[in-house]
Enzyme design. Structure first.
Site: not given
Ligand code: 0RQ
Length: 503
Positions: A268-270, A293, A363, A383, A387, A407
Site C-alpha cells: 500500500g502507500v504511506g 498497484e 483503520i 479514502n 486495491g 489520535k
Molecule cells: O488521519 O491525518 O486526520 O490524523 O487515518 O492514518 O496512520 O497516517 O495511516 O496513511 O497508512 O492510512 C487505512 C486510511 C491508513 C489507508 C488508511 C486516521 C489517522 C489519519 C491516516 P489524520 P495513518 P495511513 C493500496 C491499498 C485503504 C486503501 C488501501 C487506506 C488517517 O491505508 O486508505 O489499502 N487504506 N489501498 O488519524 C480514526 C482509527 C484510525 C484513524 C487511522 N482507528 N480511527 N482515525 N486513522 N486509524 C493503494 C490503493 O489502493 C490505490
C-alpha cells in the site's frame, strides 16, 4: 522540445483546455485517467471546474458523474469537488474537499474493489461513458497513445467512451515509452480465457493504448507535474512495525513456507509501507519481486540497490526527489518496471496464481480479525478500499499494518467489533502493530482474539479488551465467536460522546 503529437490528424485537433472542457455536458458520466496522484489530466478538469462554477453562478445546475483509476490531485478531485461539480464519484479518492462533501452527504461515493471497476463498467452496471479525459505522454504516428505515469482504467475508458479528450503532457518523460504492457485479451463472460501471465514480469500485451481517432474531439497540450507529495520521515512506530513484519517473513523462509526471495510483494502507500520497503533494503533478502498497484519511493530504492529484481504496477506515488530520480534514470527503470491496466495489476486470478504477499494499512481490526480500512466510527469515509481487497482475499498472505492507537491514543485500532467491515476474518492472516505481530493463520476465533489482544493491542487498552473478551466468553449467546451485542460497538459510541475510547 520534440513534438509529442506525431499523428497529423490529431495535431489538427489541438485546442485550449477551455475549448476541450466545453465538450462536456451537464449530467454526463466522465471517465478520467489518474491513479494515486500520477497520470491524471492536469488542465481540462480545472477548466471544467471553472466552467461549472460560472454556470452555477448564473443559477443553472451542472454536475457530472466522475470515474477514474484511483485517487488524483487537487487539480482534479479537489477543483471539481470545491465547486460542487460531482454528483457521483467512484472508485478510490483521497481528496480532503471531496471527502468533506461525501461525509456531509452531499456527494455520492461508490467504493468498489479497484480490480472490479473496468469489468463492472463493461457489464453495464454504471451506464454509458460519455466522455473520457486521458493524459498520455505522446501520440504516435498511427494514432496509438503512449501512456504516462499511470494506466489505471484508461484502456476501458478509451474503448467505451463516446467521445475522447486527450491531454499530451510534455512534463512526462518521453522515454517512458515501452514501460507499459496493455493487455487486450480480456473478454466478457462467458467468453473469458485464462490470462497468460505466469511471472510478475511477463509481458502479455502491447506498449500503447488503442483509440478510435474519430472519437477524439480535442487534444490539449500540457506541461505539468504529477502530484508528487513528499514522504514524511519514517517514524519509530513504522520502523517497529516494519521490523516485526520482516522478522516474520524471514521466519517463514526458515520454515520453508516461503522461498528465499519471498513471493511478489504488494504494498500500500504511506509511511508504514515505505518503512517496510526501507527495512527490506537492509534485510539481507535478495531477488525480491513485486506485483502491486503503486510504486512509491522505497520501491525505486530497492530496484536501484538490486534488492528487488522487477516490479509490476499500474501507477506511481513518488516524492518530488524520487520523481527526479525516476526521470533521470528512466531507461534503467523501464527495464525493471512494467505498468499494466488496473484490472490486470489487481486481477484476482493473477494475485492468486503469483501468490502475492499483501501489505496494507487499516483503520481498525477486531478481536477476530475483521478489518475496517475505510470508515472512521463506522460512518465517515477516509479514502476507500482501493486495491486492498483484491490482494487480501486472493494473495498467499494478507497482512495489515497499523499503529495500535490513533489520535494521540484516544482511539484503539484494536476494537471488540469493527464498526465497518472491508476485509472479513476469513481473508486476513497477519496483523502487525508497533506492539507486535498476530499470526491468525489456522486459528479458530477465540484463539485469534488471544493473539490480537496479547500481541497487537496497546497496553492502555489491553485490560479493557480482556475484560470484554472474558465476559463475552462467559455470557455470549454463542461461544464460537463470543460477543456482547449491546457493548460490541460501545467503544466507538464512547469516542463520539466523550472524545476517547477509554472507559
Ligand atoms: O488521519 O491525518 O486526520 O490524523 O487515518 O492514518 O496512520 O497516517 O495511516 O496513511 O497508512 O492510512 C487505512 C486510511 C491508513 C489507508 C488508511 C486516521 C489517522 C489519519 C491516516 P489524520 P495513518 P495511513 C493500496 C491499498 C485503504 C486503501 C488501501 C487506506 C488517517 O491505508 O486508505 O489499502 N487504506 N489501498 O488519524 C480514526 C482509527 C484510525 C484513524 C487511522 N482507528 N480511527 N482515525 N486513522 N486509524 C493503494 C490503493 O489502493 C490505490
Amino acid at each position: 522540445s520534440v513534438e509529442r503529437i506525431l499523428d497529423p490528424r490529431l495535431r489538427d485537433r489541438v485546442v485550449s483546455a477551455e475549448q476541450a472542457a466545453a465538450f462536456i455536458q451537464p449530467g454526463e458520466t466522465v471517465a478520467m485517467s489518474g491513479f494515486t496522484g500520477s497520470g491524471y489530466p492536469k488542465a481540462v478538469p480545472l477548466a471544467l471546474a471553472q466552467r461549472i462554477e460560472d454556470v452555477h453562478a448564473a443559477g443553472q445546475p451542472f454536475q457530472i458523474k466522475l470515474m477514474t483509476g484511483a485517487s488524483t490531485a487537487p487539480e482534479l478531485d479537489g477543483a471539481l469537488a470545491k465547486v460542487d461539480a460531482i454528483a457521483m464519484r467512484m472508485p478510490f479518492q483521497t481528496d480532503p474537499d471531496a471527502r468533506k462533501r461525501i461525509n456531509e452527504g452531499k456527494l455520492d461515493y461508490i467504493d468498489i474493489h479497484l480490480s472490479h471497476v473496468a469489468q463492472h463498467v463493461w457489464f453495464g452496471f454504471y451506464g454509458d461513458i460519455d466522455t473520457a479525459v486521458i493524459e498520455v505522454s505522446a501520440i504516435r504516428e498511427d494514432g496509438s497513445l503512449v501512456p504516462s505515469t499511470s494506466v489505471g482504467n484508461n484502456k476501458t475508458w478509451l474503448d467505451l467512451a463516446k467521445k475522447v479528450i486527450i491531454e499530451v503532457n510534455e512534463w512526462q518523460p518521453a522515454d517512458i515509452e515501452g514501460m507499459h504492457d496493455i493487455y487486450y485479451g480480456t473478454a466478457l463472460p462467458p467468453h473469458r480465457k485464462p490470462i497468460p501471465l505466469i511471472h510478475a514480469n511477463d509481458r502479455i500485451g502491447q506498449t500503447t493504448l488503442n483509440v478510435d481517432p474519430d472519437k477524439i474531439v480535442a487534444v490539449v497540450r500540457t506541461n505539468g507535474p504529477d502530484r508528487n507529495s513528499p514522504f514524511k520521515p519514517i517514524d519509530e512506530d513504522s520502523r517497529q512495525i516494519a521490523g516485526y513484519l520482516i522478522e516474520f517473513l524471514k521466519h517463514e523462509v526458515a520454515k520453508g513456507r516461503l522461498p528465499a526471495n519471498l513471493l511478489p510483494l504488494q504494498s500500500g502507500v504511506g509511511n508504514i509501507p515505505n518503512a517496510v520497503l526501507a527495512g527490506l533494503a537492509e534485510s539481507g533478502l535478495r531477488g525480491l519481486t513485486s506485483f502491486t498497484e503503486v510504486i512509491q519511493d522505497g520501491m525505486l530504492d530497492l530496484l536501484k540497490s538490486g534488492v528487488l529484481d522487477y516490479a509490476s504496477c499500474t501507477g506511481f506515488a513518488l516524492s518530488p526527489e524520487a520523481n527526479e530520480e525516476f526521470k533521470r534514470n528512466i531507461k534503467f527503470y523501464r527495464e525493471r518496471i512494467i505498468m499494466r491496466t488496473q484490472e490486470i495489476s489487481n486481477h484476482p486470478e493473477l494475485v492468486r496464481r503469483l501468490g502475492c504477499i499483501g501489505m496494507n494499512g487499516m483503520i481498525e481490526v477486531d478481536l477476530y480479525g475483521n478489518v475496517n480500512s475505510t470508515h472512521v466510527m463506522g460512518s465517515r469515509i477516509m479514502n476507500g478500499i482501493g486495491g486492498s481487497g483484491d490482494f487480501t482475499r486472493n494473495g498467499f498472505l494478507s497482512t495489515f499494518l497499523s499503529p495500535s492507537t490513533a489520535k494521540g491514543g484516544s482511539i484503539s485500532a484494536i476494537v471488540p467489533m469493527v464498526s465497518h467491515v472491508d476485509h472479513t476474518e476469513h481473508d486476513v492472516s497477519i496483523i502487525v502493530t508497533e506492539q507486535g505481530l498476530a499470526d491468525l493463520r489456522g486459528l479458530p476465533p477465540r484463539a485469534r482474539a488471544r493473539q490480537v489482544i496479547d500481541n497487537c493491542a496497546h497496553p492502555d487498552y489491553r485490560d479493557q479488551l480482556n475484560d470484554y473478551f472474558d465476559r463475552a466468553c462467559r455470557d455470549s449467546y454463542g461461544k464460537h465467536t463470543p460477543h456482547l451485542l449491546p457493548e460490541a460497538l460501545s467503544w466507538h459510541q464512547r469516542y463520539i460522546d466523550t472524545g476517547t475510547m477509554k472507559a
